[in-house]
Structure formats: C-alpha cells, structure tokens
Design an enzyme around this catalytic site. Structure first.
Site, PDB file in Angstrom:
ATOM      1  N   LYS A  22       0.846  -1.212   0.000  1.00 54.38           N
ATOM      2  CA  LYS A  22       0.000   0.000   0.000  1.00 54.38           C
ATOM      3  C   LYS A  22       0.873   1.251   0.000  1.00 54.38           C
ATOM      4  CE  LYS A  22      -1.706   1.496   4.041  1.00 54.38           C
ATOM      5  NZ  LYS A  22      -1.405   2.886   4.424  1.00 54.38           N
ATOM      6  N   ASN A  23       1.907   1.244   0.866  1.00 59.16           N
ATOM      7  CA  ASN A  23       2.694   2.471   1.054  1.00 59.16           C
ATOM      8  C   ASN A  23       3.730   2.713  -0.026  1.00 59.16           C
ATOM      9  OD1 ASN A  23       1.134   2.914   3.241  1.00 59.16           O
ATOM     10  ND2 ASN A  23       2.678   2.397   4.766  1.00 59.16           N
ATOM     11  N   ARG A  93      -5.019  10.752   4.013  1.00 64.46           N
ATOM     12  CA  ARG A  93      -3.961  11.763   4.135  1.00 64.46           C
ATOM     13  C   ARG A  93      -2.913  11.647   3.025  1.00 64.46           C
ATOM     14  NH1 ARG A  93      -0.575  11.945   6.889  1.00 64.46           N
ATOM     15  NH2 ARG A  93      -0.543  14.083   7.619  1.00 64.46           N
ATOM     16  N   CYS A 117      -4.681  12.492  12.458  1.00 62.22           N
ATOM     17  CA  CYS A 117      -5.462  11.250  12.545  1.00 62.22           C
ATOM     18  C   CYS A 117      -5.258  10.702  13.959  1.00 62.22           C
ATOM     19  CB  CYS A 117      -5.007  10.251  11.490  1.00 62.22           C
ATOM     20  SG  CYS A 117      -3.377   9.584  11.810  1.00 62.22           S
ATOM     21  N   ARG A 122       0.463  14.757  12.604  1.00 66.06           N
ATOM     22  CA  ARG A 122       0.947  14.469  11.255  1.00 66.06           C
ATOM     23  C   ARG A 122       1.002  15.703  10.360  1.00 66.06           C
ATOM     24  NH1 ARG A 122      -1.119   8.740   9.533  1.00 66.06           N
ATOM     25  NH2 ARG A 122       0.756   8.840   8.250  1.00 66.06           N
ATOM     26  N   PRO A 123       1.813  16.685  10.776  1.00 68.18           N
ATOM     27  CA  PRO A 123       1.941  17.905   9.969  1.00 68.18           C
ATOM     28  C   PRO A 123       2.626  17.629   8.632  1.00 68.18           C
ATOM     29  CG  PRO A 123       3.592  17.849  11.699  1.00 68.18           C
ATOM     30  CD  PRO A 123       2.697  16.664  11.932  1.00 68.18           C
ATOM     31  N   VAL A 124       2.557  18.601   7.727  1.00 68.35           N
ATOM     32  CA  VAL A 124       3.232  18.465   6.420  1.00 68.35           C
ATOM     33  C   VAL A 124       4.177  19.642   6.197  1.00 68.35           C
ATOM     34  CG1 VAL A 124       1.465  17.038   5.330  1.00 68.35           C
ATOM     35  CG2 VAL A 124       1.247  19.542   5.258  1.00 68.35           C
ATOM     36  N   ASP A 125       4.600  20.283   7.304  1.00 68.14           N
ATOM     37  CA  ASP A 125       5.476  21.458   7.193  1.00 68.14           C
ATOM     38  C   ASP A 125       6.764  21.154   6.444  1.00 68.14           C
ATOM     39  OD1 ASP A 125       5.858  19.826   9.582  1.00 68.14           O
ATOM     40  OD2 ASP A 125       7.476  21.199  10.088  1.00 68.14           O
ATOM     41  N   LEU A 126       7.295  19.949   6.620  1.00 69.43           N
ATOM     42  CA  LEU A 126       8.569  19.616   5.948  1.00 69.43           C
ATOM     43  C   LEU A 126       8.371  19.433   4.440  1.00 69.43           C
ATOM     44  CD1 LEU A 126      10.019  17.153   8.615  1.00 69.43           C
ATOM     45  CD2 LEU A 126      10.487  19.604   8.351  1.00 69.43           C
ATOM     46  N   ASP A 306       5.051   0.779  12.040  1.00 62.21           N
ATOM     47  CA  ASP A 306       3.846   0.097  11.549  1.00 62.21           C
ATOM     48  C   ASP A 306       3.752  -1.346  12.033  1.00 62.21           C
ATOM     49  OD1 ASP A 306       3.730   1.738   8.281  1.00 62.21           O
ATOM     50  OD2 ASP A 306       3.251   2.411  10.304  1.00 62.21           O
ATOM     51  N   VAL A 328       8.159   7.451  16.749  1.00 57.98           N
ATOM     52  CA  VAL A 328       7.845   8.129  15.480  1.00 57.98           C
ATOM     53  C   VAL A 328       6.589   8.978  15.576  1.00 57.98           C
ATOM     54  CG1 VAL A 328       7.317   7.791  13.032  1.00 57.98           C
ATOM     55  CG2 VAL A 328       9.032   6.341  14.145  1.00 57.98           C
ATOM     56  N   ARG A 398      -8.447  -0.636   4.782  1.00 55.23           N
ATOM     57  CA  ARG A 398      -7.566   0.338   4.120  1.00 55.23           C
ATOM     58  C   ARG A 398      -6.185  -0.258   3.866  1.00 55.23           C
ATOM     59  NH1 ARG A 398      -7.472   6.041   6.864  1.00 55.23           N
ATOM     60  NH2 ARG A 398      -6.042   6.203   5.113  1.00 55.23           N
TER      61      ARG A 398
HETATM   62  C1  EPZ Z   1       4.268   7.007   6.132  1.00 54.30           C
HETATM   63  O1  EPZ Z   1       3.497   8.031   6.711  1.00 54.30           O
HETATM   64  C2  EPZ Z   1       3.364   5.773   6.095  1.00 54.30           C
HETATM   65  N1  EPZ Z   1       2.191   6.052   5.261  1.00 54.30           N
HETATM   66  C3  EPZ Z   1       2.918   5.405   7.507  1.00 54.30           C
HETATM   67  O2  EPZ Z   1       2.145   4.216   7.419  1.00 54.30           O
HETATM   68  C4  EPZ Z   1       4.169   5.129   8.351  1.00 54.30           C
HETATM   69  O3  EPZ Z   1       3.782   4.846   9.680  1.00 54.30           O
HETATM   70  C5  EPZ Z   1       5.091   6.358   8.322  1.00 54.30           C
HETATM   71  O4  EPZ Z   1       5.411   6.698   6.945  1.00 54.30           O
HETATM   72  C6  EPZ Z   1       6.387   6.125   9.077  1.00 54.30           C
HETATM   73  O5  EPZ Z   1       7.073   5.028   8.536  1.00 54.30           O
HETATM   74  C7  EPZ Z   1       2.315   5.989   3.916  1.00 54.30           C
HETATM   75  O6  EPZ Z   1       3.394   5.725   3.393  1.00 54.30           O
HETATM   76  C8  EPZ Z   1       1.080   6.270   3.110  1.00 54.30           C
HETATM   77  P1  EPZ Z   1       6.337  10.486   8.102  1.00 54.30           P
HETATM   78  P2  EPZ Z   1       4.042   9.577   6.657  1.00 54.30           P
HETATM   79  O7  EPZ Z   1       6.211  11.726   7.281  1.00 54.30           O
HETATM   80  O8  EPZ Z   1       4.806   9.782   5.418  1.00 54.30           O
HETATM   81  C9  EPZ Z   1       6.614  13.936  11.361  1.00 54.30           C
HETATM   82  C10 EPZ Z   1       0.335   2.801   7.822  1.00 54.30           C
HETATM   83  O9  EPZ Z   1      -0.106   2.288   8.859  1.00 54.30           O
HETATM   84  N2  EPZ Z   1       6.471  14.893  10.237  1.00 54.30           N
HETATM   85  O10 EPZ Z   1       7.538   9.604   7.907  1.00 54.30           O
HETATM   86  O11 EPZ Z   1       2.891  10.450   6.959  1.00 54.30           O
HETATM   87  C11 EPZ Z   1       5.342  13.148  11.600  1.00 54.30           C
HETATM   88  O12 EPZ Z   1       4.453  13.873  12.429  1.00 54.30           O
HETATM   89  C12 EPZ Z   1       0.772   4.244   7.830  1.00 54.30           C
HETATM   90  O13 EPZ Z   1       0.458   2.207   6.721  1.00 54.30           O
HETATM   91  C13 EPZ Z   1       6.582  16.253  10.493  1.00 54.30           C
HETATM   92  O14 EPZ Z   1       6.781  16.664  11.633  1.00 54.30           O
HETATM   93  O15 EPZ Z   1       5.039   9.579   7.914  1.00 54.30           O
HETATM   94  C14 EPZ Z   1       5.847  11.901  12.281  1.00 54.30           C
HETATM   95  O16 EPZ Z   1       6.015  12.153  13.664  1.00 54.30           O
HETATM   96  C15 EPZ Z   1       0.546   4.901   9.181  1.00 54.30           C
HETATM   97  N3  EPZ Z   1       6.457  17.133   9.454  1.00 54.30           N
HETATM   98  C16 EPZ Z   1       7.216  11.679  11.639  1.00 54.30           C
HETATM   99  O17 EPZ Z   1       7.568  12.925  11.013  1.00 54.30           O
HETATM  100  C17 EPZ Z   1       6.237  16.710   8.164  1.00 54.30           C
HETATM  101  O18 EPZ Z   1       6.155  17.561   7.260  1.00 54.30           O
HETATM  102  C18 EPZ Z   1       7.233  10.597  10.567  1.00 54.30           C
HETATM  103  O19 EPZ Z   1       6.198  10.888   9.643  1.00 54.30           O
HETATM  104  C19 EPZ Z   1       6.134  15.316   7.932  1.00 54.30           C
HETATM  105  C20 EPZ Z   1       6.258  14.426   8.982  1.00 54.30           C
END
Ligand code: EPZ
Length: 419
Positions: A22-23, A93, A117, A122-126, A306, A328, A398
């Site tokens: 999926k991911n 998301r 969620c 889960r911000p997207v600032d980065l 995960d 995480v 999902r």
């Molecule tokens: C991906 O989510 C996966 N989803 C998640 O799987 C997985 O748990 C996660 O990576 C970590 O491995 C998909 O690939 C669709 P991140 P993602 O950005 O990309 C912080 C599942 O169960 N962060 O690596 O959203 C964030 O808050 C799902 O299949 C910022 O602060 O995860 C978190 O604490 C759940 N700012 C950390 O980074 C940002 O701009 C890691 O998040 C982006 C992230």
C-alpha cells in the site's frame, strides 16, 4: 459498518500470499502524474486507499483504465483540474502526495490540507519547506495548500530536520522535472522510497542514492511511459508472521521479500520463532509460547512503527515482560486500552508500553482506532478464549487485502459481519 467476528484458539498453519505494498502503491500512483505518456502499474493491492487514490486521479481529469486484476493504465495528459478536494483528502492523508508531482509537471497545485489522525497531528510542514527550497511559492487559504512555480522548479538542497517518508517522496517527485540537481539529506530510507525511485527511473528520471539518507536527483525535461510492478507489502508480511507466532503456528508467507524485514525477523527469532527464508518466501514455526521482547520504533532500517501494535499484541500472551517504545508518532499506543479489555496487562508511561504477558486472554467486543491497531486486535482475537468482535474494520480494509479470507486459509475461525 462491517465487523469481524473471531473465535480464538486455533493455530495458524499453511501458506499465505502477500499483496502489493500500500505504502509504495500510493506514491507510485501519485507519481504517474509526472509522465507525458501512458503508464501501467501492476501488483496493486485491492484496498480502499488504492481506490481512493484512483478516484482522486480521476476527479482531476486523469484517464485511468483498470483491468480485472486491478492492473491500471494511467494517462495524465488528460488532466484538467489541479485540485485535490477536501472530500477525498479527508478520507486519505496520503492524497498530499499528489502535491509535488502536480506542481512539478503543471506549475500549480491546490491540495486540501490533510488533517491529523488517531496516531498523531501528522503535519506536512517539511513537505512545504522542501517545495519552497525548489522555488515554489506556497500559501494556505481556507484549508487548502496553494502551490505555484512561475516556470520549472529549480533544483535545490533540502535537509529534513525529521526523517519523513512522505516528505522525502513529495520532494523526490517534485525534483525529477526540476531544472538542475536536487540533493535531499536526512532522507527516509524505507524500501517504499526505493520502489518509488526505481519507478521514477523507469520513466526516465535520474535518481541515485535511494536506500541511503542522501538522495541526488538530476532534473530532466520530461518522463516517458513504462510498465511497473509494485513491491510486496512488508508490513502485511510482518503482520501475518506475528499472527502465526502468537498462535504458536507454522506458516509460509509467499510473494514477499525477506530482506525488507531484518529488524522484524530478528525480534521474532528473539521471541523464540524458528525462521527460514528463500528469495520470495519466509517460513515461521513457533514451537510453544513466545518469549516477551522489547522494541523501540525508528525510521528504516530501525524497527518499523507500523509493526509496533502487532508486537504489543504478541507480548500480551508472551512469557515475561516486554517494553515497547514508540518514537515516530506521538499517539500510537491508544489501542492498548482495548487490549486491556481482553485481559491484557499493559501499562503506558509516556511513549512506552510495559506489557506483562498473561496465559489467557478473553474475547470481547473491541473497537479499532487505526489501521495497524485494528490488525493487532484481530491478532488478540485469534489467541483469546471465546469470541472477539472487532468493530470499525474500515481501518483494516484500508491496509489489508481480504484479511478474513487469508486468515481462514490459515485455519482461523473468522468471518465478516456486514452491518
Ligand atoms: C508514512 O506516513 C506511512 N504512510 C505510515 O504508514 C508510516 O507509519 C510512516 O510513513 C512512518 O514510517 C504511507 O506511506 C502512506 P512520516 P508519513 O512523514 O509519510 C513527522 C500505515 O499504517 N512529520 O515519515 O505520513 C510526523 O508527524 C501508515 O500504513 C513532520 O513533523 O510519515 C511523524 O512524527 C501509518 N512534518 C514523523 O515525522 C512533516 O512535514 C514521521 O512521519 C512530515 C512528517
């Protein structure tokens, strides 16, 4: 809403086939927006999130042809709408992943701001900071991210303060059509990142360093079509291995890749499982009761977040006490309260769960809160005495293709109750 009714006490035995990841499928589907020609994607899992992403592409005018095996052919040259609407983004998301490719190919993109969620804000600032480093101008208006770039994006230097899978994917996709070289430091190293990079290169992109923490992308003028098969799902693989271990079973997981799961396989062996691997299969035999293990989640190649909920489930019936530290996400231990309702003995201190194994859990009606938490409740149902009714299983649908059929094939007493 559908529910899963499970009668516990059966050992899982037999073979199970793993679906596409999926991911990996989600960013790859978003990346099809970058191509100037038709692209065919194979081995997509039959999951609600995948159909949502296909629906999102369709609502932007992208032509999507689906065959009976859910292989799809995408032609994004028909795109007319450069907006990912709130109605779809709020249900998934990962829709944010169309931002980078859409901006890079068309110079504009409007994407509803994804909310948090159950597991965190889960911000997207980065993501946004990275796109600005490539020359994008970004504003947020009425809950929408509006991104523009006057001409082509320009290659730049992006350093991620926090390792982010989605952020790495968005910037990598934006960079492949940018003018010049982009370097991404402290990049995510997950196998799904590698799969996306290989897909981009199959379309003619120039991405190197995938699987390391530094990605180098040399922008090209355009990308051509290709046919690509999505990698197997490592989390689905790990979930079935843990379910088999929890029931003291013996399974062979097929159509997978053992090399993507080193941290998980090491912990399963520490718990007492006998594991052997081939090129595309993993065999697990758990003779007797598992031993408790302690884990601390971390970005790849560390122990995957995960798989955290599934190992808490394993620890609830293991011998001894195991601690599980979630580093995480800030709120990814919420499922323990539902587990304790089944007789588990789990104490939470901050981001740490202390799990004391018990000999016998008791079935109960329980409610899922997120995708992996819901899978862990199913695992508890498989080992508990009596019946367990898992509600809100839309979370499961999902991320796990045909979970009840696959578990039935392994001997579980599980059935879906349509509500
Ligand atoms: C991906 O989510 C996966 N989803 C998640 O799987 C997985 O748990 C996660 O990576 C970590 O491995 C998909 O690939 C669709 P991140 P993602 O950005 O990309 C912080 C599942 O169960 N962060 O690596 O959203 C964030 O808050 C799902 O299949 C910022 O602060 O995860 C978190 O604490 C759940 N700012 C950390 O980074 C940002 O701009 C890691 O998040 C982006 C992230």
């Amino acid at each position: 809403m559908d529910k899963l009714l499970i009668k516990g006490g059966r050992r899982l035995e037999g073979e199970v086939r793993i679906s596409g990841a999926k991911n990996s499928a989600l960013p790859i589907l978003a990346a099809t927006l970058l191509s100037s020609e038709r692209v065919t994607i194979c081995n997509l899992p039959h999951l609600h999130d995948i159909t949502t992403m296909i629906e999102l592409l369709g609502c932007m005018g992208v032509q999507v042809l689906i065959d009976e095996k859910l292989n799809i052919e995408v032609n994004s040259e028909t795109m007319t709408v450069f907006t990912a609407p709130y109605e779809l983004v709020k249900t998934m998301r990962a829709s944010i992943l169309v931002l980078g490719p859409m901006l890079s190919k068309y110079g504009e993109a409007t994407v509803s701001f994804p909310g948090g969620c159950a597991i965190g804000s889960r911000p997207v600032d980065l993501h946004l900071k990275g796109l600005e480093a490539l020359g994008a101008s970004i504003t947020v208006e009425q809950g929408y991210i509006k991104a523009k770039s006057p001409g082509r994006l320009t290659g730049g230097h992006v350093f991620f303060d926090t390792v982010t899978v989605g952020g790495t994917e968005n910037i990598m996709m934006a960079a492949v059509l940018a003018q010049g070289r982009t370097i991404i430091e402290n990049a995510a190293r997950e196998p799904e990142i590698v799969d996306l990079a290989l897909f981009l290169n199959a379309m003619g992109a120039k991405v190197t360093g995938m699987g390391t923490d530094t990605l180098v992308i040399d922008g090209v003028e355009s990308l051509h079509g290709c046919r690509y098969s999505v990698m197997p799902d490592r989390i689905e693989t790990g979930t079935y291995l843990v379910a088999a271990a929890a029931t003291g079973g013996r399974v062979v997981v097929k159509d997978t890749r053992p090399g993507m799961l080193d941290a998980v396989l090491a912990k399963l062996e520490e718990a007492g499982a006998n594991i052997s691997c081939g090129q595309d299969w993993i065999a697990l035999d758990m003779p007797g009761r598992p031993k408790a293990v302690s884990i601390k989640t971390a970005p790849y190649p560390g122990f995957p977040t995960d798989m955290q909920a599934q190992f808490i489930a394993l620890n609830t019936i293991a011998e001894g006490t195991g601690t599980v530290i979630e580093t995480v996400f800030e709120n990814r231990l919420i499922q323990v309260h539902e587990m304790n309702r089944m007789g588990a003995e789990i104490r939470v201190e901050g981001n740490t769960a202390i799990v004391t194994g018990t000999v016998q859990l008791k079935g109960a009606p329980v409610m899922a809160t997120d995708l992996r938490a819901s899978a862990s409740l199913v695992i508890l149902g498989l080992v508990a005495a009596g019946e367990t009714l898992v509600e809100r299983i839309y979370h499961i649908d999902r991320g796990y293709e045909c979970i009840e059929e696959k578990l039935q094939l392994l001997g579980a007493h599980i059935k879906r109750i349509a509500a």
